[in-house]
Design an enzyme around this catalytic site. Sequence first.
Site, PDB file in Angstrom:
ATOM      1  N   CYS A 128       0.654  -1.119  -0.060  1.00 43.60           N
ATOM      2  CA  CYS A 128      -0.018   0.046   0.025  1.00 43.60           C
ATOM      3  C   CYS A 128       0.929   1.215  -0.048  1.00 43.60           C
ATOM      4  O   CYS A 128       0.210   2.278  -0.168  1.00 43.60           O
ATOM      5  CB  CYS A 128      -0.910  -0.001   1.147  1.00 43.60           C
ATOM      6  SG  CYS A 128      -1.755  -1.470   1.336  1.00 43.60           S
ATOM      7  N   HIS A 160      -3.275   6.821   3.023  1.00 41.39           N
ATOM      8  CA  HIS A 160      -3.864   5.911   2.422  1.00 41.39           C
ATOM      9  C   HIS A 160      -5.266   5.133   2.840  1.00 41.39           C
ATOM     10  O   HIS A 160      -5.590   5.257   4.234  1.00 41.39           O
ATOM     11  CB  HIS A 160      -2.616   4.555   2.892  1.00 41.39           C
ATOM     12  CG  HIS A 160      -3.280   3.176   2.436  1.00 41.39           C
ATOM     13  ND1 HIS A 160      -3.918   3.052   1.094  1.00 41.39           N
ATOM     14  CD2 HIS A 160      -3.283   2.097   3.170  1.00 41.39           C
ATOM     15  CE1 HIS A 160      -3.998   1.652   0.793  1.00 41.39           C
ATOM     16  NE2 HIS A 160      -3.829   1.112   2.111  1.00 41.39           N
ATOM     17  N   ASN A 217     -10.175  -0.333   0.152  1.00 41.27           N
ATOM     18  CA  ASN A 217      -8.719  -0.313   0.119  1.00 41.27           C
ATOM     19  C   ASN A 217      -8.241  -0.639  -1.289  1.00 41.27           C
ATOM     20  O   ASN A 217      -8.493  -2.011  -1.865  1.00 41.27           O
ATOM     21  CB  ASN A 217      -8.232  -0.953   1.184  1.00 41.27           C
ATOM     22  CG  ASN A 217      -6.694  -1.173   1.055  1.00 41.27           C
ATOM     23  OD1 ASN A 217      -6.021  -0.775   0.386  1.00 41.27           O
ATOM     24  ND2 ASN A 217      -6.100  -1.693   2.392  1.00 41.27           N
TER      25      ASN A 217
HETATM   26  N1  ACO Z   1     -18.772  -8.800   9.163  1.00 44.28           N
HETATM   27  C1  ACO Z   1     -19.069  -9.012  10.612  1.00 44.28           C
HETATM   28  N2  ACO Z   1     -18.629  -9.262  11.328  1.00 44.28           N
HETATM   29  C2  ACO Z   1     -16.916  -9.303  11.371  1.00 44.28           C
HETATM   30  C3  ACO Z   1     -16.454  -9.134   9.982  1.00 44.28           C
HETATM   31  C4  ACO Z   1     -17.424  -8.845   8.822  1.00 44.28           C
HETATM   32  N3  ACO Z   1     -16.958  -8.605   7.482  1.00 44.28           N
HETATM   33  N4  ACO Z   1     -15.113  -9.274   9.924  1.00 44.28           N
HETATM   34  C5  ACO Z   1     -14.753  -9.640  11.329  1.00 44.28           C
HETATM   35  N5  ACO Z   1     -15.809  -9.674  12.176  1.00 44.28           N
HETATM   36  C6  ACO Z   1     -16.052  -9.961  13.293  1.00 44.28           C
HETATM   37  C7  ACO Z   1     -15.019 -10.911  13.911  1.00 44.28           C
HETATM   38  O1  ACO Z   1     -14.973 -12.225  13.532  1.00 44.28           O
HETATM   39  C8  ACO Z   1     -14.840 -10.518  15.580  1.00 44.28           C
HETATM   40  O2  ACO Z   1     -15.868 -11.226  15.965  1.00 44.28           O
HETATM   41  P1  ACO Z   1     -15.779 -11.584  17.375  1.00 44.28           P
HETATM   42  O3  ACO Z   1     -15.706 -10.458  18.194  1.00 44.28           O
HETATM   43  O4  ACO Z   1     -16.986 -12.545  17.739  1.00 44.28           O
HETATM   44  O5  ACO Z   1     -14.537 -12.600  17.345  1.00 44.28           O
HETATM   45  C9  ACO Z   1     -15.289  -8.938  15.224  1.00 44.28           C
HETATM   46  O6  ACO Z   1     -16.136  -8.669  14.087  1.00 44.28           O
HETATM   47  C10 ACO Z   1     -14.315  -8.116  15.602  1.00 44.28           C
HETATM   48  O7  ACO Z   1     -13.213  -8.335  14.537  1.00 44.28           O
HETATM   49  P2  ACO Z   1     -11.605  -7.366  14.582  1.00 44.28           P
HETATM   50  O8  ACO Z   1     -10.897  -8.009  13.800  1.00 44.28           O
HETATM   51  O9  ACO Z   1     -11.377  -7.241  16.101  1.00 44.28           O
HETATM   52  O10 ACO Z   1     -12.415  -6.026  13.910  1.00 44.28           O
HETATM   53  P3  ACO Z   1     -11.785  -4.600  13.805  1.00 44.28           P
HETATM   54  O11 ACO Z   1     -12.453  -3.685  14.585  1.00 44.28           O
HETATM   55  O12 ACO Z   1     -10.119  -4.639  13.971  1.00 44.28           O
HETATM   56  O13 ACO Z   1     -11.792  -4.462  12.243  1.00 44.28           O
HETATM   57  C11 ACO Z   1     -10.498  -4.488  10.319  1.00 44.28           C
HETATM   58  C12 ACO Z   1     -11.142  -5.484  11.364  1.00 44.28           C
HETATM   59  C13 ACO Z   1     -11.676  -3.943   9.485  1.00 44.28           C
HETATM   60  C14 ACO Z   1      -9.750  -5.640   9.338  1.00 44.28           C
HETATM   61  C15 ACO Z   1      -9.539  -3.812  10.850  1.00 44.28           C
HETATM   62  O14 ACO Z   1      -8.876  -4.574  11.783  1.00 44.28           O
HETATM   63  C16 ACO Z   1      -8.470  -3.186   9.878  1.00 44.28           C
HETATM   64  O15 ACO Z   1      -9.000  -2.281   9.099  1.00 44.28           O
HETATM   65  N6  ACO Z   1      -7.298  -3.372   9.974  1.00 44.28           N
HETATM   66  C17 ACO Z   1      -6.165  -2.875   9.243  1.00 44.28           C
HETATM   67  C18 ACO Z   1      -6.198  -2.754   7.925  1.00 44.28           C
HETATM   68  C19 ACO Z   1      -4.970  -2.363   7.018  1.00 44.28           C
HETATM   69  O16 ACO Z   1      -4.764  -1.297   7.425  1.00 44.28           O
HETATM   70  N7  ACO Z   1      -4.170  -2.940   6.498  1.00 44.28           N
HETATM   71  C20 ACO Z   1      -2.804  -2.400   5.863  1.00 44.28           C
HETATM   72  C21 ACO Z   1      -3.029  -2.170   4.499  1.00 44.28           C
HETATM   73  S1  ACO Z   1      -3.710  -3.550   3.322  1.00 44.28           S
HETATM   74  C22 ACO Z   1      -2.368  -3.949   2.317  1.00 44.28           C
HETATM   75  O17 ACO Z   1      -1.082  -3.617   2.535  1.00 44.28           O
HETATM   76  C23 ACO Z   1      -2.633  -4.670   1.171  1.00 44.28           C
END
Ligand code: ACO
Length: 328
Positions: free
Chosen positions: A115, A255, A285
């Site tokens: 990214c 980003h 993204n």
């Molecule tokens: N729909 C419903 N529930 C979901 C979904 C979904 N699509 N995805 C995950 N959940 C659930 C999980 O199972 C979890 O349930 P549990 O509590 O029962 O276990 C709950 O939601 C919370 O999950 P988390 O992973 O803790 O959610 P979080 O608030 O961290 O959001 C996300 C997840 C959106 C992926 C976030 O962590 C994020 O944006 N991370 C960074 C992404 C990023 O910056 N990537 C770098 C660049 S990408 C690249 O280089 C290609």
Amino acid sequence: MDKKLFTRITGLGMCVPPKILTNADLERMVDTSDEWITQRTGIKERHLVEGQTLSDLVTVASREALQGAGLKGEDLDLIIVSTTTPDMQFPSTSCLVQKELAAKKAACFDLAAACTGFIYGLSIANQFITSGTYKNILLIGGEVLSSITDWQDRSTCVLFGDGAGAAILQPTTEERGVISTYLAADGNFADFLKVSAGGSRQPATVETVRQGLHFLKMRGNETFKVAVRAMGEAAKQALASVGLSYKDVDCMIPHQANIRIIKAAAKNLGLDKDKVFVNIEKYGNMSSASSAVALYEAVQQGKIKQGSLVVMTAFGSGFTSGACVIRW
Ligand code: ACO
């Protein structure tokens, strides 16, 4: 004595494929909801290829950028394509695009910084231009992330989209354009966000495909925390290296990975939200294409005008991070 050279962005282009996948569509594919995706990520829809290749998207974006700069393919000295999803392992996508643009005298290479790739590319292009080596550089951030997305994994499939953004970079003797860049990386986090198979360490086999190891896997929560810190820090470093601070910034192009990361990074930096450009709701993204497309739209929408101080900041797999300060 020759005057000092600076790098200006003289043309911009973008391309996203026409097919749109909405959160409502995803509700029918995996156990998720529009409410969860919107609240946790800020994304409402994303564009996905339907038969198009990465080089198709890159070529369209590049033609628009060339036109904006008043150049033809044959004028180009260098083409850099930043991508983690090239058309194929080799030859590079930049060589495929060179052929499409009839850019016969351009040197070509692809760049892998996930990214952060567009910022890494800006920094590299800036070195070639300010050293006087090249005059006309085409830099593209482009991705077909749908090709490495596991459409049964709700924790990742809601996040990504396909697209490309292109920029033409040229020298100027005016003190404007790219005024500072900052690049960083930390390979200790390599396992947090990766595609395991298909490389030389674990070549693709029927078994790796059966296990879904050709798909992107991410430890989202841990990635989130590092992303907030790294994007804010990169922007601070790039500004401080030329004696500037967040108070001087007219527009930040972060980003577009997650609206909560963007808001937290802007808050860390002390920047008002009306100075932060966001388009994640439309595209998700798009990895290295996100920064390029956001820059394009910020200029189109008049959020960046002549004289504006712009800071671009990004974070990605590796982990990589980086920022770039531009006087428009
Ligand atoms: N729909 C419903 N529930 C979901 C979904 C979904 N699509 N995805 C995950 N959940 C659930 C999980 O199972 C979890 O349930 P549990 O509590 O029962 O276990 C709950 O939601 C919370 O999950 P988390 O992973 O803790 O959610 P979080 O608030 O961290 O959001 C996300 C997840 C959106 C992926 C976030 O962590 C994020 O944006 N991370 C960074 C992404 C990023 O910056 N990537 C770098 C660049 S990408 C690249 O280089 C290609």
